[in-house]
Design a protein around this motif. Structure first.
Motif, PDB file in Angstrom:
ATOM      1  N   MET A   1       0.844  -1.176   0.000  1.00 40.61           N
ATOM      2  CA  MET A   1       0.000   0.000   0.000  1.00 40.61           C
ATOM      3  C   MET A   1       0.889   1.239   0.000  1.00 40.61           C
ATOM      4  SD  MET A   1      -2.696   1.231   2.883  1.00 40.61           S
ATOM      5  CE  MET A   1      -2.300   2.774   3.624  1.00 40.61           C
ATOM      6  N   TRP A   2       0.577   2.166  -0.893  1.00 40.82           N
ATOM      7  CA  TRP A   2       1.255   3.446  -0.880  1.00 40.82           C
ATOM      8  C   TRP A   2       0.272   4.538  -1.240  1.00 40.82           C
ATOM      9  CZ3 TRP A   2       2.282   6.567  -5.227  1.00 40.82           C
ATOM     10  CH2 TRP A   2       2.028   5.986  -6.473  1.00 40.82           C
ATOM     11  N   ILE A   3       0.609   5.759  -0.885  1.00 45.73           N
ATOM     12  CA  ILE A   3      -0.286   6.900  -1.056  1.00 45.73           C
ATOM     13  C   ILE A   3       0.400   7.935  -1.933  1.00 45.73           C
ATOM     14  CG2 ILE A   3      -1.504   8.755   0.153  1.00 45.73           C
ATOM     15  CD1 ILE A   3      -1.411   6.796   2.634  1.00 45.73           C
ATOM     16  N   THR A  49      -2.929   3.291  -3.369  1.00 47.93           N
ATOM     17  CA  THR A  49      -4.163   2.884  -2.703  1.00 47.93           C
ATOM     18  C   THR A  49      -5.123   4.061  -2.631  1.00 47.93           C
ATOM     19  OG1 THR A  49      -2.879   1.334  -1.395  1.00 47.93           O
ATOM     20  CG2 THR A  49      -5.076   1.857  -0.590  1.00 47.93           C
ATOM     21  N   VAL A  50      -4.580   5.243  -2.406  1.00 46.69           N
ATOM     22  CA  VAL A  50      -5.360   6.483  -2.281  1.00 46.69           C
ATOM     23  C   VAL A  50      -4.545   7.619  -2.890  1.00 46.69           C
ATOM     24  CG1 VAL A  50      -6.339   8.141  -0.635  1.00 46.69           C
ATOM     25  CG2 VAL A  50      -6.482   5.712  -0.145  1.00 46.69           C
ATOM     26  N   VAL A  51      -5.250   8.569  -3.509  1.00 51.71           N
ATOM     27  CA  VAL A  51      -4.609   9.806  -3.975  1.00 51.71           C
ATOM     28  C   VAL A  51      -5.117  10.925  -3.075  1.00 51.71           C
ATOM     29  CG1 VAL A  51      -4.367  11.468  -5.856  1.00 51.71           C
ATOM     30  CG2 VAL A  51      -4.489   9.014  -6.367  1.00 51.71           C
ATOM     31  N   LEU A  52      -4.181  11.638  -2.482  1.00 50.56           N
ATOM     32  CA  LEU A  52      -4.515  12.739  -1.587  1.00 50.56           C
ATOM     33  C   LEU A  52      -4.132  14.038  -2.285  1.00 50.56           C
ATOM     34  CD1 LEU A  52      -3.997  12.637   2.153  1.00 50.56           C
ATOM     35  CD2 LEU A  52      -3.290  14.663   0.926  1.00 50.56           C
ATOM     36  N   ILE A  78      -9.241   5.062  -8.397  1.00 46.61           N
ATOM     37  CA  ILE A  78      -8.555   5.123  -7.105  1.00 46.61           C
ATOM     38  C   ILE A  78      -9.261   6.179  -6.240  1.00 46.61           C
ATOM     39  CG2 ILE A  78      -6.358   5.670  -5.951  1.00 46.61           C
ATOM     40  CD1 ILE A  78      -6.251   3.106  -7.639  1.00 46.61           C
ATOM     41  N   PRO A  79      -9.529   5.879  -4.974  1.00 46.42           N
ATOM     42  CA  PRO A  79     -10.162   6.882  -4.111  1.00 46.42           C
ATOM     43  C   PRO A  79      -9.300   8.138  -4.012  1.00 46.42           C
ATOM     44  CG  PRO A  79     -10.016   4.749  -2.993  1.00 46.42           C
ATOM     45  CD  PRO A  79      -9.259   4.626  -4.275  1.00 46.42           C
TER      46      PRO A  79
END
Length: 150
Positions: A1-3, A49-52, A78-79
Motif C-alpha cells: 500500500m502506498w499513497i 491505494t489512495v490519492v490525496l 482510485i479513491p
C-alpha cells in the motif's frame, strides 16, 4: 500500500504537510506536483491505494488536479481525498467528486483514519457478504438487527 500526495510545488515536502505526516505514521508516500503529468511509469505500474490532493486554499486547483487524475486510466477508480483549510470548505460544491475531505492543519490520526475509511469503502470487502461454492451462492443481507441469507 502506498499513497500519492499531489500538491503545489514547494509545499509538498513541508514539515507539517501530508507527505511528511504520513511518512511519520509509517506510510509509503510519493509526491507529485499539482501541474505535473501523472502518467509516470511507477504510478501506472503499481497504482496507489489512495490519492490525496493537498489543495490547501486552492480549491479550484484541487478540482483541476482531480480531473487530470481521473483522466489517467490506472488512477480513474482510485479513491481521492481533498485536503483544504477551513476557509476552503466554503468553496466546495456537492458536485466535487472527491471521496472524502480532510482539514489542514492535519491531525495525524484523523488523516490516517480518513485514508483507511476511504480505502475500506472502495475495497472488495465493502459489499454484502458472499459465499460461493460451484453454482451455489448466498448473500448476507442485513435487515434491521437480523441477517438473512438469500
Amino acid at each position: 500500500m502506498w499513497i500519492l500526495v499531489v500538491g503545489p510545488e514547494g509545499l509538498l515536502e513541508r514539515e507539517e504537510g501530508a507527505a511528511n505526516t504520513l511518512r511519520e505514521l509509517g506510510c509509503r508516500v510519493r509526491t507529485a506536483n499539482l501541474w505535473d503529468s501523472l502518467e509516470q511509469s511507477e504510478i501506472i505500474d503499481v497504482p496507489p491505494t489512495v490519492v490525496l490532493v493537498e489543495a490547501i486554499d486552492e480549491v479550484d486547483a484541487g478540482r483541476a488536479a482531480l480531473t487530470r487524475i481521473r483522466a489517467v486510466k490506472p488512477l480513474a477508480e482510485i479513491p481521492a481525498m481533498l485536503c483544504v483549510t477551513v476557509g476552503g470548505l466554503g468553496r466546495l460544491a456537492p458536485s466535487d467528486s472527491f471521496d472524502d475531505i480532510c482539514l489542514v492543519p492535519y491531525v495525524p490520526v484523523e488523516l490516517y483514519t480518513r485514508i483507511r475509511r476511504v480505502e475500506w469503502r472502495t475495497s472488495e470487502f465493502a459489499g454484502a457478504e458472499r459465499i460461493k461454492m460451484g453454482s451455489m451462492r448466498s448473500e448476507e443481507r442485513r435487515v434491521g438487527k437480523e441477517c438473512r441469507l438469500t
